[in-house]
Design an enzyme around this catalytic site. Structure first.
Site, PDB file in Angstrom:
ATOM      1  N   GLU A   1       0.827  -1.216   0.000  1.00 35.25           N
ATOM      2  CA  GLU A   1       0.000   0.000   0.000  1.00 35.25           C
ATOM      3  C   GLU A   1       0.860   1.265   0.000  1.00 35.25           C
ATOM      4  O   GLU A   1       0.465   2.293   0.542  1.00 35.25           O
ATOM      5  CB  GLU A   1      -0.960  -0.039   1.192  1.00 35.25           C
TER       6      GLU A   1
ATOM      7  N   HIS B   1      -5.039   2.054   0.840  1.00 38.26           N
ATOM      8  CA  HIS B   1      -4.370   3.008  -0.055  1.00 38.26           C
ATOM      9  C   HIS B   1      -4.321   2.452  -1.458  1.00 38.26           C
ATOM     10  O   HIS B   1      -3.965   1.291  -1.652  1.00 38.26           O
ATOM     11  CB  HIS B   1      -2.922   3.237   0.395  1.00 38.26           C
TER      12      HIS B   1
ATOM     13  N   LYS C   1     -10.800   4.847   6.594  1.00 38.93           N
ATOM     14  CA  LYS C   1      -9.858   5.748   5.891  1.00 38.93           C
ATOM     15  C   LYS C   1      -9.440   5.175   4.538  1.00 38.93           C
ATOM     16  O   LYS C   1      -9.057   4.009   4.435  1.00 38.93           O
ATOM     17  CB  LYS C   1      -8.609   5.945   6.763  1.00 38.93           C
TER      18      LYS C   1
HETATM   19  O1  DQA Z   1      -3.235   7.005   5.698  1.00 42.37           O
HETATM   20  C1  DQA Z   1      -2.463   7.941   5.721  1.00 42.37           C
HETATM   21  C2  DQA Z   1      -2.695   9.094   4.856  1.00 42.37           C
HETATM   22  C3  DQA Z   1      -1.460   9.441   4.076  1.00 42.37           C
HETATM   23  O2  DQA Z   1      -1.200   8.425   3.124  1.00 42.37           O
HETATM   24  C4  DQA Z   1      -1.714  10.733   3.284  1.00 42.37           C
HETATM   25  O3  DQA Z   1      -1.923  10.626   2.070  1.00 42.37           O
HETATM   26  O4  DQA Z   1      -1.681  11.807   3.878  1.00 42.37           O
HETATM   27  C5  DQA Z   1      -0.279   9.596   4.993  1.00 42.37           C
HETATM   28  C6  DQA Z   1      -0.030   8.344   5.806  1.00 42.37           C
HETATM   29  O5  DQA Z   1       1.054   8.575   6.697  1.00 42.37           O
HETATM   30  C7  DQA Z   1      -1.263   7.952   6.555  1.00 42.37           C
HETATM   31  O6  DQA Z   1      -1.072   6.685   7.145  1.00 42.37           O
END
Ligand code: DQA
Length: 268
Positions: A103, A160, A187
């Site tokens: 991810e 992600h 998320k």
């Molecule tokens: O899930 C997220 C969001 C993120 O990927 C971002 O795009 O700001 C940054 C990562 O550190 C965090 O775990």
């Protein structure tokens, strides 16, 4: 399955950890720590604490730890971080994240290694919130979520997509499925290739927030996605990530600029 309530208005289920609430009011500002060593992490914590009044939540990206993810190393570094946070007048909550290479992160770890490291962070009391990648091995995800909940630690389900942006309905389905797995906060981060992708992400945020009542956090990454980091709260996103020093993902805005933008989008 998360279902739409009869009157269409789900009871809000905000999540509060150490005085920071996700899912009520303006989005929380989350600052990531990406240090590879304890020394680097402590320097980052000091930089964050210097602007602590602008920060709602700290994320520790454990996958950047050069020592690796052996539980003893995670606990040692995590205790150093929480010890430094404890010394501040206002204790900022800590989100513990292991972002795997699948991810876009740095942790090349198998399911047992992923589980052991997250479990160690929970059992040692390091995590106030725990990021769990819902696309990892299903039994592992179930056990990690159960362990976190048994310890009273809310789970941030996460997914992600660093390559593309799925259609709006698919992003919403991914978020809703996280609720079914027991995540307390949902998320998703995507990579947009045109403005329509950013709209899809924001549309899915709005759809999902109304259906689950759970805090939803979304962002589109890269330069095109900055609009979602600044204005995502308008569509229901409960948090936005900002950099103090190194960014942990493409498109992350610096803390001061993000705060200023949030003041415009969400006036007091
Ligand atoms: O899930 C997220 C969001 C993120 O990927 C971002 O795009 O700001 C940054 C990562 O550190 C965090 O775990």
């Amino acid at each position: 399955m998360a279902t739409e309530p009869e009157d269409g208005t789900p009871a809000p289920l905000p999540v509060t950890v150490r005085g920071t609430t996700l899912g009520a009011g303006r989005p929380a500002v989350v600052v990531p720590l990406t240090g590879a060593t304890v020394e680097a992490l402590l320097a980052e914590v000091a930089a964050v604490l210097a602007v602590a009044e602008q920060v709602d939540l700290v994320e520790w990206r454990v996958d950047h730890l050069a020592a690796g993810l052996a539980p003893a190393d995670v606990v040692a570094a995590g205790r150093a971080v929480t010890g430094a946070l404890d010394a501040a007048p206002r204790r900022l909550p800590l989100l513990v994240t292991i972002r795997t290479t699948a991810e876009g992160g740095s942790a090349d770890v198998d399911p047992p290694g992923y589980e052991a490291a997250l479990r160690a962070a929970v059992d040692a009391g390091i995590a106030d919130l725990l990021d769990v990648e819902v696309a990892r091995d299903a039994a592992t995800v179930d056990r990690v979520v159960a362990r976190a909940h048994a310890a009273g630690v809310p789970v941030v389900g996460s997914h992600h997509d660093f390559d593309r942006t799925p259609p709006r309905e698919q992003i919403a389905a991914t978020l809703l499925a996280m609720a079914d797995l027991g995540a307390d906060v949902l998320k998703v981060a995507v990579m947009p290739h045109d403005p329509g992708d950013v709209l899809a992400l924001l549309g899915a945020t709005w759809d999902t927030t109304r259906r689950t009542g759970r805090p939803v956090i979304t962002m589109a990454m890269g330069p095109l996605g900055v609009a979602s980091r600044v204005a995502g709260g308008t569509f229901g996103s409960a948090a936005t990530f900002a950099a103090v020093g190194a960014a942990s993902a493409p498109g992350q805005v610096g803390l001061a600029a993000l705060r200023a933008a949030l003041d415009v989008v969400h006036p007091a």
